[in-house]
Enzyme design. Structure first.
Site, PDB file in Angstrom:
ATOM      1  N   ASP A  27       0.829  -1.210   0.000  1.00 51.28           N
ATOM      2  CA  ASP A  27       0.000   0.000   0.000  1.00 51.28           C
ATOM      3  C   ASP A  27       0.865   1.263   0.000  1.00 51.28           C
ATOM      4  O   ASP A  27       1.983   1.255   0.513  1.00 51.28           O
ATOM      5  CB  ASP A  27      -0.919  -0.024   1.235  1.00 51.28           C
ATOM      6  N   ASN A  75     -11.241  -2.740  -4.870  1.00 48.20           N
ATOM      7  CA  ASN A  75     -10.534  -1.730  -5.663  1.00 48.20           C
ATOM      8  C   ASN A  75     -11.268  -1.362  -6.955  1.00 48.20           C
ATOM      9  O   ASN A  75     -10.934  -0.364  -7.601  1.00 48.20           O
ATOM     10  CB  ASN A  75      -9.089  -2.151  -5.961  1.00 48.20           C
TER      11      ASN A  75
HETATM   12  C1  IPE Z   1      -5.386  -2.759  -0.024  1.00 45.99           C
HETATM   13  O1  IPE Z   1      -5.063  -1.414  -0.224  1.00 45.99           O
HETATM   14  C2  IPE Z   1      -5.385  -3.482  -1.309  1.00 45.99           C
HETATM   15  C3  IPE Z   1      -4.111  -3.549  -2.039  1.00 45.99           C
HETATM   16  C4  IPE Z   1      -2.955  -3.114  -1.635  1.00 45.99           C
HETATM   17  C5  IPE Z   1      -4.189  -4.190  -3.301  1.00 45.99           C
HETATM   18  P1  IPE Z   1      -6.187  -0.293  -0.300  1.00 45.99           P
HETATM   19  O2  IPE Z   1      -5.475   0.997  -0.458  1.00 45.99           O
HETATM   20  O3  IPE Z   1      -7.184  -0.645  -1.326  1.00 45.99           O
HETATM   21  O4  IPE Z   1      -6.871  -0.418   1.133  1.00 45.99           O
HETATM   22  P2  IPE Z   1      -7.804   0.605   1.933  1.00 45.99           P
HETATM   23  O5  IPE Z   1      -8.883   1.045   1.007  1.00 45.99           O
HETATM   24  O6  IPE Z   1      -6.945   1.752   2.349  1.00 45.99           O
HETATM   25  O7  IPE Z   1      -8.280  -0.186   3.099  1.00 45.99           O
HETATM   26  C1  IPE Z   2      -1.754   0.213  -3.297  1.00 45.35           C
HETATM   27  O1  IPE Z   2      -1.488   1.568  -3.351  1.00 45.35           O
HETATM   28  C2  IPE Z   2      -1.989  -0.375  -4.670  1.00 45.35           C
HETATM   29  C3  IPE Z   2      -3.389  -0.761  -4.923  1.00 45.35           C
HETATM   30  C4  IPE Z   2      -4.362  -0.743  -4.061  1.00 45.35           C
HETATM   31  C5  IPE Z   2      -3.675  -1.229  -6.252  1.00 45.35           C
HETATM   32  P1  IPE Z   2      -2.665   2.630  -3.306  1.00 45.35           P
HETATM   33  O2  IPE Z   2      -3.073   2.924  -4.697  1.00 45.35           O
HETATM   34  O3  IPE Z   2      -3.745   2.181  -2.412  1.00 45.35           O
HETATM   35  O4  IPE Z   2      -1.919   3.877  -2.704  1.00 45.35           O
HETATM   36  P2  IPE Z   2      -2.499   4.902  -1.644  1.00 45.35           P
HETATM   37  O5  IPE Z   2      -2.955   4.106  -0.459  1.00 45.35           O
HETATM   38  O6  IPE Z   2      -3.625   5.640  -2.306  1.00 45.35           O
HETATM   39  O7  IPE Z   2      -1.333   5.797  -1.334  1.00 45.35           O
HETATM   40 MG    MG Z   3      -4.140   2.428  -0.453  1.00 43.77          MG
END
Ligand code: IPE
Ligand code: IPE
Ligand code: MG
Length: 259
Positions: A27, A75
């Protein structure tokens, strides 16, 4: 029937100094990019590079299974252009990396509900899994359109289909055999980068006794040193699996005496 691996609730699994299975919520890609005034997707691109180096570092340290959360079942709620970029990035990365994974003895598995992906991506996933299926050095699992609840519901449906009309209760072991990661031991160490301290519907069943490590490091910045920090933290934990500390010390002593 008990599975190939010891269940953390039905049994007491072996514990080794180096975690055998590491599961990661990668993340913080979006924030990494935003901090640099770049579009969010630039963070996802850098995230693939971070993954490449973490795979190498895990292999060098003797980890056998690495499982990464690439796209959650939630997502899809993101803007359509970010979702389609992620799908394209997944396809391109598979095309580009599968040869290298194979040469390095890595078996690739993809877990999640593939039914929402387009046919070309599904075909590439199946081809990559088939090509690397016989590799035994290391298993990389990519969780894509994965949700822990989906996994459990899916396992229940499969069990019921396998045993139509059965009236006696199912066992934990029977359910575990139907989960998408039945081929791997439960994770020893869970890492979430990016500062949030939640599970976000990742491996709900399998994380029952996993040691959790949360770090503020954003995924594109996560490297071998950050991995070592997580492993060092893991090595300081006392994995009791419900027992007392005294019981654990006695078990360790007995094992040492027999060695
Ligand atoms: C969790 O990250 C899923 C992945 C890293 C693929 P998110 O960024 O989607 O999680 P939340 O929404 O902050 O819980
Ligand atoms: C994790 O990074 C990757 C996916 C969930 C695909 P994020 O896209 O959630 O990055 P932040 O949390 O917005 O910084
Ligand atoms: Mg995220």
């Amino acid at each position: 029937m008990s599975g190939r691996f010891r269940s953390s609730t039905r049994d007491i699994p072996e514990v080794s100094a180096v975690p055998r299975h590491v599961a990661v919520i990668m993340d913080g890609n979006g924030r990494w990019a935003r901090k640099r005034l770049l579009p969010r997707v630039a963070g996802h691109k850098r995230g693939v590079e971070a993954l490449r180096s973490v795979i190498r570092a895990c292999m060098e340290r003797g980890v056998e299974y690495l499982t990464v959360f690439a796209f959650s079942s939630e997502n899809w709620r993101r803007p359509a252009d970010e979702v389609s970029f992620l799908m394209q990035l997944f396809l391109n990365s598979l095309q580009k990396e599968v040869g290298r994974l194979h040469e390095n003895g890595i078996r690739l598995r993809v877990v999640g509900d593939l039914s929402r992906f387009d046919a070309k991506l599904v075909e590439m996933i199946h081809a990559s899994e088939a090509r690397t299926a016989a590799n035994t050095r290391f298993t990389l699992t990519v969780a894509a359109n994965y949700g822990g609840r989906w996994d459990i519901m899916n396992a229940i449906s499969r069990l019921m289909a396998r045993h139509p009309g059965r009236s006696e209760a199912f066992t934990e072991d029977e359910l575990a055999c139907e989960l998408s990661m039945h081929y791997a031991p439960e994770p020893d160490l869970f890492i979430r980068t990016g500062g949030e301290t939640r599970i976000s519907n990742f491996l709900l069943w399998q994380l029952a006794y996993t040691e959790l490590h949360f770090t503020d490091v954003l995924w594109p910045d996560f490297d071998a040193d950050a991995l070592d920090e997580a492993i060092t933290s893991y090595q300081q934990r006392e994995r009791r699996f419900g027992r007392t500390s005294e019981q654990l010390q006695t078990t360790l002593q007995t094992r040492g005496d027999n060695a």
